[in-house]
Write a protein that holds these residues in place. Sequence first.
Motif, PDB file in Angstrom:
ATOM      1  N   SER A  68       0.742  -1.661  -0.126  1.00  0.00           N
ATOM      2  CA  SER A  68       0.312   0.023   0.358  1.00  0.00           C
ATOM      3  C   SER A  68       0.815   1.256   0.232  1.00  0.00           C
ATOM      4  CB  SER A  68      -1.343  -0.075   1.279  1.00  0.00           C
ATOM      5  OG  SER A  68      -2.150   1.211   1.119  1.00  0.00           O
ATOM      6  N   ARG A  95       1.272  -1.813   5.077  1.00  0.00           N
ATOM      7  CA  ARG A  95       0.225  -2.535   4.598  1.00  0.00           C
ATOM      8  C   ARG A  95       1.157  -3.233   3.308  1.00  0.00           C
ATOM      9  NH1 ARG A  95      -5.589  -0.941   4.492  1.00  0.00           N
ATOM     10  NH2 ARG A  95      -4.223   0.953   3.291  1.00  0.00           N
ATOM     11  N   THR A  97      -0.311  -6.625   0.653  1.00  0.00           N
ATOM     12  CA  THR A  97      -1.185  -7.772   0.826  1.00  0.00           C
ATOM     13  C   THR A  97      -0.112  -9.208  -0.123  1.00  0.00           C
ATOM     14  OG1 THR A  97      -2.924  -6.228   0.460  1.00  0.00           O
ATOM     15  CG2 THR A  97      -2.757  -7.837  -0.876  1.00  0.00           C
ATOM     16  N   THR A 108      -3.825  -8.961   4.509  1.00  0.00           N
ATOM     17  CA  THR A 108      -2.796  -7.978   4.558  1.00  0.00           C
ATOM     18  C   THR A 108      -1.986  -7.492   5.289  1.00  0.00           C
ATOM     19  OG1 THR A 108      -5.062  -7.189   2.854  1.00  0.00           O
ATOM     20  CG2 THR A 108      -3.365  -5.056   4.894  1.00  0.00           C
ATOM     21  N   TYR A 144      -6.442  -4.536   1.965  1.00  0.00           N
ATOM     22  CA  TYR A 144      -5.505  -3.690   0.856  1.00  0.00           C
ATOM     23  C   TYR A 144      -6.089  -3.965  -0.416  1.00  0.00           C
ATOM     24  CZ  TYR A 144      -2.928  -1.406  -2.063  1.00  0.00           C
ATOM     25  OH  TYR A 144      -1.573  -1.542  -3.191  1.00  0.00           O
TER      26      TYR A 144
END
Length: 231
Positions: A68, A95, A97, A108, A144
């Motif tokens: 992210s 973050r 994923t 995530t 995310y």
Amino acid sequence: MLLLGGGALTAHVYSNAGQELPNSEYGSVMWRDEQVDKFFPLTIGRGGYNDSGLYDRDKALWHRVGISPETDCDKGLTRNTLKAAQDNGCKAILRATYVDPTANMVTTVAVVVLPDGPAEAGPKNKVDKAFEDSRHTDGAVAPYAVPGTAAAKWKSRNGAYLMAVPGENLPYAVGASIGSVDGYVSGQLPGEFGELAMNNDTDRDAWHADAKDLVELFLSHMFTLQDGGLR
């Protein structure tokens, strides 16, 4: 297809300053000094602290599909966990994923960056407690979704886990939300299997266990980073 958010990652969060610090002290700055694709490894496998199996692509349990670009403290968490992070001086929420090798499960992972504090009673412990107090109603980590990947529609969280990272110079809480790529929602078992609340709880517990397992693997990764095992 791997998406890293292009140049949108903010410089004050993801930089490569290369500070010369003792390994233990490096833990407090590695969130901004490590390269982003090293902080969130390409794969996470079955392995422990300083165990090469943690990064063995042939044994990977999770494959990264996106990181992210948003690191603000109002975007990466939910409800009580989010409020606790904000109330305790959250600096950033990082973050990434991942999907499993079959592309059936998606998760995530979030690293909440907090100020240092006293052992067992610092900001990271307070965020941990906030999650524990509401773990049955709070998904903790906001999914995310990564366009163009198996995680493009990642939305429904079936399980979650979060904990303070143990040890000195590690002012972080690490959490994970986990779900199904096809949108399956836990606790809705079909037919007779879903008639008893106990069966639905069992279904959800399995997802929570998977989230906990991933968080514990990611902690091993963070310990390896702190000790310079990937440098």
